[in-house]
Design a protein around this motif. Structure first.
Motif, mmCIF file in Angstrom:
data_model
loop_
_atom_site.group_PDB
_atom_site.id
_atom_site.type_symbol
_atom_site.label_atom_id
_atom_site.label_comp_id
_atom_site.label_asym_id
_atom_site.label_seq_id
_atom_site.Cartn_x
_atom_site.Cartn_y
_atom_site.Cartn_z
ATOM 1 N N HIS A 58 61.741 44.276 -54.075
ATOM 2 C CA HIS A 58 60.521 45.002 -54.721
ATOM 3 C C HIS A 58 59.297 44.396 -53.737
ATOM 4 O O HIS A 58 58.896 43.298 -53.809
ATOM 5 C CB HIS A 58 60.236 44.918 -55.861
ATOM 6 C CG HIS A 58 61.650 45.150 -56.728
ATOM 7 N ND1 HIS A 58 61.766 46.561 -57.321
ATOM 8 C CD2 HIS A 58 62.600 44.250 -57.072
ATOM 9 C CE1 HIS A 58 62.953 46.564 -57.917
ATOM 10 N NE2 HIS A 58 63.316 45.407 -57.696
ATOM 11 N N GLY A 59 58.300 45.025 -52.963
ATOM 12 C CA GLY A 59 57.203 44.800 -52.636
ATOM 13 C C GLY A 59 56.203 44.647 -53.868
ATOM 14 O O GLY A 59 55.773 45.502 -54.694
ATOM 15 N N ASP A 61 51.768 43.204 -54.521
ATOM 16 C CA ASP A 61 50.379 42.802 -53.708
ATOM 17 C C ASP A 61 50.242 43.711 -52.290
ATOM 18 O O ASP A 61 49.814 42.922 -51.318
ATOM 19 C CB ASP A 61 50.217 41.328 -53.498
ATOM 20 C CG ASP A 61 50.282 40.526 -54.975
ATOM 21 O OD1 ASP A 61 49.962 41.082 -55.828
ATOM 22 O OD2 ASP A 61 50.429 39.255 -54.886
ATOM 23 N N GLU A 62 50.743 44.547 -52.399
ATOM 24 C CA GLU A 62 50.441 45.997 -51.194
ATOM 25 C C GLU A 62 51.393 45.524 -50.162
ATOM 26 O O GLU A 62 51.139 45.720 -48.893
ATOM 27 C CB GLU A 62 48.922 45.798 -50.879
ATOM 28 C CG GLU A 62 47.780 46.123 -52.021
ATOM 29 C CD GLU A 62 46.370 46.165 -51.549
ATOM 30 O OE1 GLU A 62 46.191 45.725 -50.363
ATOM 31 O OE2 GLU A 62 45.767 46.645 -52.134
ATOM 32 N N ARG A 63 52.328 44.613 -50.350
ATOM 33 C CA ARG A 63 53.359 44.256 -49.321
ATOM 34 C C ARG A 63 54.588 45.530 -49.255
ATOM 35 O O ARG A 63 55.203 45.538 -50.286
ATOM 36 C CB ARG A 63 53.929 43.030 -49.186
ATOM 37 C CG ARG A 63 54.765 42.794 -48.219
ATOM 38 C CD ARG A 63 55.055 41.009 -48.193
ATOM 39 N NE ARG A 63 56.019 40.863 -47.051
ATOM 40 C CZ ARG A 63 55.497 40.547 -45.896
ATOM 41 N NH1 ARG A 63 54.465 40.360 -45.728
ATOM 42 N NH2 ARG A 63 56.420 40.279 -45.129
ATOM 43 N N PRO A 64 54.587 46.172 -48.300
ATOM 44 C CA PRO A 64 55.602 47.272 -48.034
ATOM 45 C C PRO A 64 57.055 46.659 -47.921
ATOM 46 O O PRO A 64 56.924 45.558 -47.424
ATOM 47 C CB PRO A 64 55.185 48.015 -47.042
ATOM 48 C CG PRO A 64 54.458 47.200 -46.049
ATOM 49 C CD PRO A 64 53.617 46.144 -46.886
ATOM 50 N N ILE A 65 58.274 47.327 -48.371
ATOM 51 C CA ILE A 65 59.492 46.816 -47.982
ATOM 52 C C ILE A 65 59.979 47.588 -46.986
ATOM 53 O O ILE A 65 59.956 48.638 -46.866
ATOM 54 C CB ILE A 65 60.323 46.837 -49.323
ATOM 55 C CG1 ILE A 65 60.136 45.811 -50.352
ATOM 56 C CG2 ILE A 65 61.709 46.693 -48.960
ATOM 57 C CD1 ILE A 65 60.143 44.484 -50.061
ATOM 58 N N ASN A 66 60.703 46.686 -45.971
ATOM 59 C CA ASN A 66 61.325 47.344 -44.756
ATOM 60 C C ASN A 66 62.438 46.598 -44.451
ATOM 61 O O ASN A 66 62.746 45.540 -45.076
ATOM 62 C CB ASN A 66 60.536 47.787 -43.738
ATOM 63 C CG ASN A 66 59.687 46.294 -43.277
ATOM 64 O OD1 ASN A 66 60.270 45.543 -42.816
ATOM 65 N ND2 ASN A 66 58.456 46.448 -43.214
ATOM 66 N N LEU A 299 59.307 40.423 -54.542
ATOM 67 C CA LEU A 299 59.793 40.193 -55.740
ATOM 68 C C LEU A 299 61.375 40.411 -55.554
ATOM 69 O O LEU A 299 61.917 41.556 -55.197
ATOM 70 C CB LEU A 299 59.296 41.131 -56.778
ATOM 71 C CG LEU A 299 60.008 40.732 -58.155
ATOM 72 C CD1 LEU A 299 59.975 39.439 -58.603
ATOM 73 C CD2 LEU A 299 59.496 41.777 -59.201
ATOM 74 N N ILE A 300 62.027 39.401 -55.799
ATOM 75 C CA ILE A 300 63.605 39.727 -55.737
ATOM 76 C C ILE A 300 64.171 39.657 -57.101
ATOM 77 O O ILE A 300 64.120 38.430 -57.855
ATOM 78 C CB ILE A 300 64.301 38.697 -54.888
ATOM 79 C CG1 ILE A 300 63.976 38.678 -53.327
ATOM 80 C CG2 ILE A 300 65.829 39.054 -54.672
ATOM 81 C CD1 ILE A 300 64.166 37.606 -52.394
#
Length: 308
Positions: A58-59, A61-66, A299-300
């Motif tokens: 899960h992204g 603090d505005e960090r996208p997941i890719n 977040l994992i």
């Protein structure tokens, strides 16, 4: 790291650029993260073996997941009762169906307690695209790894086809990796790695040789008295990575700096644990100096099922 899982360093050799060297250093960081799945400060004397774990990313603090963020895909893992990994599935949310699909991605096979084959399956096609075979000597040391590629479930020689021979002398291990050249239609030597181990079987140094026997890169690793890595120095980018752990033995901080890059990156980790001392949530906050768009968080979540 789970027993039976073989960690593989990325090769540096014929035709590889500095980008590959950066990936090579990164593989150590990934290995250390996997090795720090600790079991708590005061765990029970007897606790169940992990049967399955569902891992979701899960992204924050505005960090996208890719797909370059960790695995970038959610996973479901199955383990044998002896702790060795059995199968890995890829989980993806299908927006059209409004539900999550789980597709087999890797299957592990063992013989006499040793991993001898990994089959990798396309999570979309369902076809086998890679098969990795392992061979051992009488001392149960790894002697050969063969990476066969498949297309339409048929053996396919291509640029990803490779094999590695392993040799041992004293406290050192030599790996010679050969990759298939589609133009010459033969396997050519791609890299030579020399790994040095301490009496506790921790790898303390890895050297990369060119074809003339000259050293093209060195990675040195320092451990604490609990055999956890606390510092990694790489000559490829004149890079230094330091590690710090919490009271559970899990990675708490990782700091990366290089003489060839102005940015210093620090990753801070915090955890939520279950009753057995295994973490079920890992939060990573990334800070960079100077600040840039690569900051943020990850977040994992780890849902664990145990053998009874």
């Amino acid at each position: 790291m789970k027993a039976g899982v073989v960690s593989v360093s990325l090769p540096i050799g014929r035709g590889h650029k500095k980008y590959d060297m950066r990936k090579k250093t990164t593989v150590f960081t990934s290995m250390f993260l996997l090795c720090t799945f600790a079991f708590g400060q005061n765990p029970p004397k007897i606790k169940p073996q992990i049967k399955t774990e569902e891992i979701t990313y899960h992204g924050i603090d505005e960090r996208p997941i890719n797909r370059v963020d960790k695995q970038g895909l959610d996973q479901y893992k199955e383990y044998n009762v002896d702790g060795t990994i059995s199968k890995i599935y890829i989980e993806e949310f299908d927006k059209t169906k409004g539900k999550t699909s789980r597709n087999l991605n890797e299957t592990y096979f063992y013989e006499e307690g040793k991993l001898y084959k990994i089959e990798r399956i396309g999570s979309i096609t369902g076809d086998k695209y890679e098969e990795i075979l392992f061979s051992y000597n009488e001392q149960m040391q790894l002697t050969k790894k063969i990476e066969n590629q498949y297309k339409g479930n048929q053996l396919d020689l291509n640029q990803l086809s490779a094999y590695t021979d392993y040799f041992y002398k004293g406290n050192s291990e030599i790996e010679k990796r050969y990759e298939y050249d589609e133009t010459k239609k033969e396997f050519l030597l791609a890299s030579i790695l020399i790994k040095i181990f301490d009496p506790n079987k921790n790898m303390i140094q890895e050297k990369t040789e060119d074809f003339d026997g000259n050293i093209s890169g060195i990675v040195n690793i320092t451990y604490d008295n609990l055999n956890k890595p606390i510092a990694l120095e790489s000559s490829y980018f004149k890079e230094t990575i330091s590690y710090r752990y919490n009271s559970h033995g899990d990675l708490e901080e990782e700091k990366n700096k290089s003489e060839e890059r102005p940015t210093i990156e620090t990753s801070s980790y915090s955890y939520v644990y279950d009753n057995y001392g295994n973490w079920i949530e890992q939060k990573q906050i990334i800070k960079r100096n100077p600040r840039d768009e690569f900051e943020g968080g990850l977040l994992i979540k780890r849902k664990i099922e145990y053998y009874e």
